[in-house]
Enzyme design. Structure first.
Site: not given
Ligand code: NAP
Length: 303
Positions: A130, A133-134
Site C-alpha cells: 500500500c 499507507c507506507d
C-alpha cells in the site's frame, strides 16, 4: 430473521446497502476490518463521475455517510462460515449466527503476493502492499514498485512525488495501465522503468536493502539497491469462505449473471469478488445496486 445480509462494505457492499434499505429490506452489513475496502487506499480517484481527484478514503467516507442516512452502518465482525444452500441462509460469525432470506457477497479482494523467499520476513520492514499507507516512511529515499497495471502506475506516480527515485519493475515491455496514467508516469524525471524483469528475492537483514531481479530475455541477475518495495501485482478475490458453496471461475472469482445471481438461489455477488472485465469503483457500485435489486425481487417472490 433478516431480509438481507451483505458481506463486505467496500463500494459494492455500501451501494448494495443503500439500494437494499431504500427497497425496505431489513439488512445487516458485515465488515471484517473497516468500511471502504481497497478503494480507501487509492491516493486519488478521478474516474468516478462527480469526483475528480478525490482521495479514496474521502470518497468512501461519503459513501458511508450516505449509507447512514438510510439507517445502515457496517457491523465489524469476522465471518467464520456460511451455509447458503438452504432457503434460510446462515452466516456464522465468531459471536453469533445470522439468519437471512438472501445474501450479497461483496467481500472484495486482497493484494497478491510475489511469493519471494524473504517477502514475508521483510513485510513492514520495507516491503509494502500500500503506497498511500507506507510511502511517507520513504520520503527522500529510493522505492521500487513491482507491477504494470493501474495500481502499480498510480503507486509509482504517488511515490515519485515523495521519493528521490522510483523504479518500476515489470515483467514485460509495456504496461497495462490506462494510457493517461502511463503518460504521466513516463513524464516523471525520477521514475525509471525496468522492463522485462522479474523479481527473484529481496535482500536485507533488518530492513530492505536491495531487490534481486532477473532479465527475462538474457536471464542475467542483478541487484537493485532500494529502501522499499511496493508490490502492486493485482488482487486475489476473497472467496475462500464460499468456495464450497458458490461456483467460482479458475481465477477464484465468483461467477455471476447480469443480475448478479450466483449459482445458489438467493445468493448474489457484487464488485471485485466477481468475474468481470473492469474492476473500478464505478462498476462495483453498479454491481451492488443490481445485486440488491435482484435480492428484493427474489425475496418478494420466494417469501
Ligand atoms: P492488474 O490490472 O491485474 O495488473 C497486475 C499487474 O501485475 C500486471 O501488469 C501483471 O503483469 C503484473 N503481475 C501479475 N502477477 C505478477 C507476478 N507474479 N509477478 C510480476 N508481475 C505480475 O492489477 P491492478 O493494477 O491491481 O488493478 C486491478 C484492477 O483495478 C484493474 O481492473 C485496474 O484497472 C483497477 N484499478 C483501477 C484504477 C483506476 O482506474 N484509477 C486504479 C487501480 C486499479 P502483466 O501485465 O504481464 O499481466
Amino acid at each position: 430473521m433478516k431480509d438481507l445480509v451483505i458481506i463486505g462494505s467496500g463500494p459494492a457492499g455500501m451501494a448494495a446497502g443503500i439500494y437494499a434499505r431504500r427497497g425496505g429490506l431489513d439488512t445487516t452489513l458485515i465488515e471484517k476490518v473497516s468500511p471502504g475496502g481497497q478503494a480507501v487506499y487509492a491516493h486519488s480517484i478521478e474516474n468516478y463521475p462527480g469526483s475528480y481527484q478525490v482521495p479514496g478514503y474521502e470518497l468512501m467516507f461519503s459513501f458511508a455517510n450516505h449509507l447512514e442516512k438510510f439507517g445502515l452502518a457496517p457491523e465489524v465482525m469476522e465471518i467464520t462460515g456460511t451455509e447458503l444452500s438452504g432457503k434460510v441462509k446462515l452466516v456464522h460469525t465468531q459471536s453469533a449466527t445470522i439468519e437471512a432470506k438472501a445474501v450479497v457477497i461483496a467481500s472484495g479482494a486482497s493484494p497478491r503476493k510475489l511469493g519471494m523467499p524473504n517477502e514475508g520476513r521483510l513485510t513492514g520492514r520495507g516491503v509494502s502492499y500500500c503506497a498511500s499507507c507506507d510511502g511517507n516512511f520513504f520520503k527522500g529515499k529510493v522505492a521500487a514498485v513491482v507491477g504494470g497495471g493501474d495500481a502499480a502506475a498510480e503507486d509509482a506516480l504517488y511515490l515519485a512525488k515523495i521519493c528521490s527515485k522510483v523504479y518500476v519493475i515489470h515483467r514485460r515491455d509495456s504496461l497495462r495501465a490506462q494510457d493517461i496514467v502511463q503518460k504521466r508516469l513516463f513524464a516523471m524525471q525520477n521514475v525509471e522503468m525496468v522492463w522485462n524483469s522479474v523479481t527473484e528475492d529481496i535482500l536485507g537483514e533488518e530492513k530492505v536493502e536491495s531487490l534481486l531481479i532477473r532479465d527475462v530475455n538474457d536471464k542475467t541477475l542483478r541487484e537493485l539497491p532500494t529502501d522499499s518495495i511496493f508490490v502492486a501485482i493485482g488482487q486475489v478475490p476473497n472467496t475462500g469462505l464460499f468456495a464450497k458453496e458458490v461456483s467460482l471461475a479458475e481465477t477464484g472469482h465468483i461467477i455471476v449473471d447480469r443480475e448478479m445471481r450466483t449459482n445458489v438461489p438467493g445468493v448474489f455477488a457484487a464488485g471485485d469478488v466477481t468475474v468481470k472485465p473492469l474492476r473500478q469503483v464505478v462498476t462495483a457500485v453498479s454491481d451492488g445496486a443490481v445485486a440488491s435489486y435482484s435480492a428484493i425481487k427474489y425475496i418478494s417472490t420466494e417469501f
